[in-house]
Design a protein around this motif. Structure first.
Motif, PDB file in Angstrom:
ATOM      1  N   LEU A 165      54.482  13.089   3.338  1.00  0.00           N
ATOM      2  CA  LEU A 165      55.459  12.563   4.280  1.00  0.00           C
ATOM      3  C   LEU A 165      54.948  12.875   5.677  1.00  0.00           C
ATOM      4  O   LEU A 165      55.022  14.005   6.149  1.00  0.00           O
ATOM      5  N   GLU A 166      54.352  11.849   6.303  1.00  0.00           N
ATOM      6  CA  GLU A 166      53.675  12.017   7.603  1.00  0.00           C
ATOM      7  C   GLU A 166      53.919  10.775   8.447  1.00  0.00           C
ATOM      8  O   GLU A 166      53.513   9.683   8.060  1.00  0.00           O
TER       9      GLU A 166
ATOM     10  N   HIS B 140      54.087   8.312   2.911  1.00  0.00           N
ATOM     11  CA  HIS B 140      55.355   7.763   3.408  1.00  0.00           C
ATOM     12  C   HIS B 140      55.587   8.287   4.806  1.00  0.00           C
ATOM     13  O   HIS B 140      55.229   9.420   5.123  1.00  0.00           O
ATOM     14  N   SER B 141      56.229   7.450   5.630  1.00  0.00           N
ATOM     15  CA  SER B 141      56.560   7.878   6.984  1.00  0.00           C
ATOM     16  C   SER B 141      58.047   8.173   7.129  1.00  0.00           C
ATOM     17  O   SER B 141      58.466   8.742   8.117  1.00  0.00           O
ATOM     18  N   ASP B 142      58.826   7.787   6.118  1.00  0.00           N
ATOM     19  CA  ASP B 142      60.259   8.073   6.203  1.00  0.00           C
ATOM     20  C   ASP B 142      60.734   8.784   4.931  1.00  0.00           C
ATOM     21  O   ASP B 142      60.233   8.526   3.837  1.00  0.00           O
ATOM     22  N   PRO B 143      61.692   9.686   5.071  1.00  0.00           N
ATOM     23  CA  PRO B 143      62.155  10.505   3.945  1.00  0.00           C
ATOM     24  C   PRO B 143      62.722   9.706   2.774  1.00  0.00           C
ATOM     25  O   PRO B 143      62.478  10.062   1.623  1.00  0.00           O
TER      26      PRO B 143
ATOM     27  N   SER C  53      62.023   6.680   1.586  1.00  0.00           N
ATOM     28  CA  SER C  53      60.990   6.089   0.731  1.00  0.00           C
ATOM     29  C   SER C  53      60.228   7.175  -0.027  1.00  0.00           C
ATOM     30  O   SER C  53      59.782   6.955  -1.150  1.00  0.00           O
ATOM     31  N   ALA C  54      60.105   8.357   0.572  1.00  0.00           N
ATOM     32  CA  ALA C  54      59.437   9.471  -0.119  1.00  0.00           C
ATOM     33  C   ALA C  54      60.240   9.916  -1.342  1.00  0.00           C
ATOM     34  O   ALA C  54      59.675  10.161  -2.407  1.00  0.00           O
TER      35      ALA C  54
ATOM     36  N   THR D 193      54.592  17.806   3.876  1.00  0.00           N
ATOM     37  CA  THR D 193      55.469  17.140   4.830  1.00  0.00           C
ATOM     38  C   THR D 193      55.351  17.708   6.237  1.00  0.00           C
ATOM     39  O   THR D 193      55.111  18.899   6.414  1.00  0.00           O
TER      40      THR D 193
ATOM     41  N   LEU E 148      60.240  14.286  11.857  1.00  0.00           N
ATOM     42  CA  LEU E 148      60.326  12.946  11.304  1.00  0.00           C
ATOM     43  C   LEU E 148      61.327  12.135  12.119  1.00  0.00           C
ATOM     44  O   LEU E 148      62.215  12.696  12.766  1.00  0.00           O
TER      45      LEU E 148
ATOM     46  N   GLY F 124      62.095  17.272   8.554  1.00  0.00           N
ATOM     47  CA  GLY F 124      61.467  17.598   7.283  1.00  0.00           C
ATOM     48  C   GLY F 124      62.305  18.570   6.478  1.00  0.00           C
ATOM     49  O   GLY F 124      62.325  18.529   5.249  1.00  0.00           O
TER      50      GLY F 124
ATOM     51  N   PHE G 283      64.957  16.586   4.764  1.00  0.00           N
ATOM     52  CA  PHE G 283      64.321  15.918   3.625  1.00  0.00           C
ATOM     53  C   PHE G 283      64.175  16.894   2.458  1.00  0.00           C
ATOM     54  O   PHE G 283      64.496  16.561   1.320  1.00  0.00           O
TER      55      PHE G 283
END
Length: 128
Positions: free
Chosen positions: A7-8, A31-34, A36-37, A51, A55, A60, A63
């Motif tokens: 998650l970055e 993934h860039s958003d929590p 979708s992660a 992570t 974000l 994070g 998340f």
């Protein structure tokens, strides 16, 4: 070979991590958003989560609280890889301990080799 959930929010950093880990024969889902992660972890259980704490949608830490709320994900190791300064991360120490975060690395002092080494040490303990 381990499967890593990354998650970055920074696409360049995410691409570098994915490539570096792929060279070590690990698969990385970026993934860039929590949200979708979380969906990705539900589709394919990761062996490790990496992570950032900063974000766009939520932190994070938020998340990780959601991630840890799922019983099947309680034992998945987590590494924080962040741009935040140590003093900023210290504000989260209690939460990170509660969330069973295994390592907290800072991007400005820990390169990809250090990140990979930390991950591989966790894989040895988990027998991945």
């Amino acid at each position: 070979m381990a499967h890593i959930l990354l998650l970055e929010p920074d696409a360049l950093i995410a691409g570098s991590i994915k490539s570096y880990f792929a060279n070590a024969e690990h698969s990385v889902t970026v993934h860039s958003d929590p949200q979708s992660a979380v969906s990705s972890a539900d589709a394919k259980r990761p062996n490790l989560v990496i992570t950032e704490l900063q974000l766009a949608a939520r932190s994070g830490v938020e998340f990780l609280y959601e991630f840890r709320s799922y019983p099947d994900w309680q034992d998945i190791p987590v590494i924080i890889y962040t741009d935040l300064l140590r003093q900023q991360v210290e504000l989260y120490n209690e939460s990170l301990t509660e969330l069973n975060v295994k390592a907290c690395l800072h991007k400005n002092t820990s390169g990809l080799a250090v990140l990979l080494n930390s991950a591989q040490q966790l894989f040895v303990h988990a027998k991945v």
